[in-house]
Enzyme design. Structure first.
Site, PDB file in Angstrom:
ATOM      1  N   ALA A   1       0.807  -1.226   0.000  1.00  0.00           N
ATOM      2  CA  ALA A   1       0.000   0.000   0.000  1.00  0.00           C
ATOM      3  C   ALA A   1       0.839   1.275   0.000  1.00  0.00           C
ATOM      4  O   ALA A   1       0.310   2.371  -0.176  1.00  0.00           O
ATOM      5  CB  ALA A   1      -0.935   0.012   1.210  1.00  0.00           C
TER       6      ALA A   1
ATOM      7  N   ARG B   1      10.589   8.207  -1.952  1.00  0.00           N
ATOM      8  CA  ARG B   1      11.968   8.324  -2.428  1.00  0.00           C
ATOM      9  C   ARG B   1      12.148   7.872  -3.879  1.00  0.00           C
ATOM     10  O   ARG B   1      13.160   8.163  -4.512  1.00  0.00           O
ATOM     11  CB  ARG B   1      12.908   7.529  -1.517  1.00  0.00           C
ATOM     12  CG  ARG B   1      13.230   8.262  -0.215  1.00  0.00           C
ATOM     13  CD  ARG B   1      14.342   7.549   0.522  1.00  0.00           C
ATOM     14  NE  ARG B   1      13.889   6.351   1.195  1.00  0.00           N
ATOM     15  CZ  ARG B   1      14.679   5.341   1.565  1.00  0.00           C
ATOM     16  NH1 ARG B   1      15.973   5.388   1.291  1.00  0.00           N
ATOM     17  NH2 ARG B   1      14.192   4.298   2.193  1.00  0.00           N
TER      18      ARG B   1
ATOM     19  N   GLN C   1      -6.067  -0.331   2.386  1.00  0.00           N
ATOM     20  CA  GLN C   1      -5.533   0.449   3.502  1.00  0.00           C
ATOM     21  C   GLN C   1      -5.546   1.918   3.064  1.00  0.00           C
ATOM     22  O   GLN C   1      -4.637   2.382   2.388  1.00  0.00           O
ATOM     23  CB  GLN C   1      -4.106  -0.008   3.848  1.00  0.00           C
ATOM     24  CG  GLN C   1      -3.534   0.652   5.091  1.00  0.00           C
ATOM     25  CD  GLN C   1      -2.084   0.244   5.359  1.00  0.00           C
ATOM     26  OE1 GLN C   1      -1.407  -0.285   4.489  1.00  0.00           O
ATOM     27  NE2 GLN C   1      -1.622   0.494   6.578  1.00  0.00           N
TER      28      GLN C   1
ATOM     29  N   THR D   1       2.738  -1.193   9.573  1.00  0.00           N
ATOM     30  CA  THR D   1       2.585  -2.581   9.145  1.00  0.00           C
ATOM     31  C   THR D   1       1.496  -3.317   9.925  1.00  0.00           C
ATOM     32  O   THR D   1       0.781  -4.149   9.368  1.00  0.00           O
ATOM     33  CB  THR D   1       3.917  -3.319   9.302  1.00  0.00           C
ATOM     34  OG1 THR D   1       4.413  -3.119  10.641  1.00  0.00           O
ATOM     35  CG2 THR D   1       4.955  -2.790   8.314  1.00  0.00           C
TER      36      THR D   1
ATOM     37  N   ASP E   1       7.490  -4.744  -1.988  1.00  0.00           N
ATOM     38  CA  ASP E   1       8.651  -4.053  -2.569  1.00  0.00           C
ATOM     39  C   ASP E   1       9.942  -4.816  -2.354  1.00  0.00           C
ATOM     40  O   ASP E   1      11.031  -4.268  -2.526  1.00  0.00           O
ATOM     41  CB  ASP E   1       8.768  -2.644  -1.990  1.00  0.00           C
ATOM     42  CG  ASP E   1       9.030  -2.634  -0.486  1.00  0.00           C
ATOM     43  OD1 ASP E   1       9.050  -3.724   0.130  1.00  0.00           O
ATOM     44  OD2 ASP E   1       9.214  -1.540   0.079  1.00  0.00           O
TER      45      ASP E   1
ATOM     46  N   ARG F   1       7.919  -8.325 -36.477  1.00  0.00           N
ATOM     47  CA  ARG F   1       6.880  -7.744 -35.637  1.00  0.00           C
ATOM     48  C   ARG F   1       5.867  -8.799 -35.196  1.00  0.00           C
ATOM     49  O   ARG F   1       5.864  -9.932 -35.705  1.00  0.00           O
ATOM     50  CB  ARG F   1       6.206  -6.599 -36.389  1.00  0.00           C
ATOM     51  CG  ARG F   1       7.137  -5.391 -36.568  1.00  0.00           C
ATOM     52  CD  ARG F   1       6.626  -4.395 -37.579  1.00  0.00           C
ATOM     53  NE  ARG F   1       5.306  -3.869 -37.227  1.00  0.00           N
ATOM     54  CZ  ARG F   1       4.618  -3.043 -38.007  1.00  0.00           C
ATOM     55  NH1 ARG F   1       5.125  -2.656 -39.174  1.00  0.00           N
ATOM     56  NH2 ARG F   1       3.438  -2.598 -37.626  1.00  0.00           N
TER      57      ARG F   1
END
Length: 456
Positions: free
Chosen positions: A10, A15, A73, A79, A103, A332
């Site tokens: 979430a 950064r 959330q 957490t 992440d 292609r």
């Protein structure tokens, strides 16, 4: 035993400096969160819940084909708060729940299985995934008892002088007994300077109730999260090295792994040789005994045995056995190239089928066409497939010879065993066995340069 997972996805990732949700940035061609989902799926964890917040709809769209559940959330309050938001997903279940972060894409199947097995075998109510690092500055320390059980997690700023020497850190990844987690989740509070609910507090609550809490350490690379573009590049390098090493162990020669980019879903057969600068993406399958000379891009394609490719682009297409492609060819999407075909330099193939033993050697465009076997295309041939409104089809039979600088104006058919003279523009059907000539008769005007005053 029933196994499920919650993935925390979430966060905004300030950064990263991006409009895209952090977990949708890609490593080796796949979104961070989808790396985690796929790893868990491969560990026989059937039910996976993704906690979404920032860019919720985008994350849903990127993961919808993974067959996962979602919890929202709306405010990112820690957490522990994320687990509270997902409580409806697991509150009526019995078994174990693992918690991972969307992440951190480098976690491996081996470590996920190791965590769950360790948790069950030790009869723990909670197990923390940890790592041993040389520099633990800024990380929460895992403080163990003499028996090896976890006593507490101490944040860096709260460590005593002795605790600062501990180099085992918390990864933020856990395994819980579901019933104990449900019973204690509501006991969390946000009485801290950040005003957030921390999942680490559940560990403290369980310890205060004399429950067993375990910890198992894994390679520090696996717990690395991505919170900046720099860390994204670091994760890419680690993942790429893993992928390249796997292929080399399986019998693929990679001349320079540092300059070879292979997606994690790519399959490559034995005795294929890959030179520097190649980018191989998506669900590409490259069979054995192929040679990829430098600087090609191949995506979502099937490359059969014995193919040679030089400095070319191949997208969503199939290349048959012992065919050569390039240099500087462009194949292609939705093209099918047969066996022993030659697709040469500066050739473009678009949504076409080229049958076995045909040669398209240079400077040619073939679009929306079906080409038979044993054909030869002269330099500068163009299939004129677009009339300004519609794409039209050209059909060329077996063993046809197309001379240089020929235009085939679609829709048109060239039957088997035909010969088209150089410089022709073909607008009508060419019957089998015929020679087609479609060009103006040459006229020479003697002395014209001098009469026009252009002679130098």
């Amino acid at each position: 035993m029933y196994k499920c997972s919650v993935i925390l996805a979430a966060g905004k990732g300030k950064r990263m400096k991006t409009k895209l949700p952090k977990v949708l940035h890609k490593v080796c061609g796949k979104e961070l969160v989808n790396h985690v989902i796929d790893t868990l799926k491969n560990c026989d964890i059937k039910d996976i819940n993704v906690v979404i917040g920032n860019g919720a709809e985008e994350v849903k769209r990127a993961t919808e084909n993974r067959n996962v559940y979602y919890s929202l959330q709306t405010e990112q309050l820690g957490t522990g708060h994320a687990l509270i938001c997902s409580k409806d997903f697991f509150k009526d279940k019995k078994g174990i729940l693992t918690v991972f972060t969307g992440d951190a894409p480098l976690i491996t199947e081996e470590s996920v299985k190791k965590l769950m097995e360790f948790h069950v075998k030790g009869n723990y109510k909670a197990t923390i995934l940890t790592s041993l690092v040389e520099d633990a500055t800024g990380y929460g320390r895992i403080i163990r008892s003499d028996s090896g059980e976890v006593e507490k997690i101490v944040e860096h700023k709260d460590c005593s002088e002795e605790e600062l020497k501990v180099n085992e850190i918390n990864s933020g990844m856990y395994c819980f007994d579901i019933e104990e987690l449900v019973a204690n989740l509501d006991k969390l509070n946000n009485n801290n300077c950040q005003g957030e609910y921390y999942l680490t507090d559940v560990i403290e609550i369980l310890k205060n109730e004399n429950h067993k809490v375990g910890a198992i350490d894994i390679n520090a690379d696996e717990i690395k999260g991505v919170n900046s573009r720099i860390q994204l590049a670091e994760a890419e390098e680690i993942m790429r090295n893993r992928i390249n090493k796997k292929h080399m162990e399986n019998g693929v020669t990679i001349i320079d792994p540092k300059t070879t980019y292979i997606g994690n879903e790519v399959e490559i057969g034995e005795d294929t040789i890959i030179y520097p600068g190649n980018v191989i993406e998506g669900k590409t399958i490259i069979k054995g005994d192929c040679i990829l000379y430098p600087n090609s891009r191949i995506k979502d394609s099937i490359i059969e045995v014995g193919v040679t490719i030089q400095s070319s682009v191949i997208l969503e297409s199939c290349i048959g056995e012992n065919t050569t492609v390039g240099p500087f060819a462009y194949v292609r999407p939705e093209s099918q190239i047969g066996k022993n075909v030659r697709i040469g330099d500066f050739v473009e193939i678009k949504k076409s089928k080229i049958d076995d033993n045909t040669k398209v050697s240079h400077l040619t465009y073939i679009g929306d066409a079906e080409v038979g076997s044993g054909c030869n295309f002269g330099c500068g041939t163009v299939v004129v497939n677009y009339d300004g409104k519609h794409k039209n089809k050209t059909i060329i039979g077996d063993n046809s010879f197309i001379g240089c600088n020929v235009n085939l104006v679609s829709p048109v058919e060239v039957e088997d065993n035909t010969y088209i003279a150089a410089g022709s523009t073909i607008t009508k059907k060419v019957p089998s066995g015929a020679l087609a000539v479609a060009r103006a008769k040459q006229v020479n005007k003697e002395g014209w340069m001098e009469k026009s005053g252009l002679k130098k």
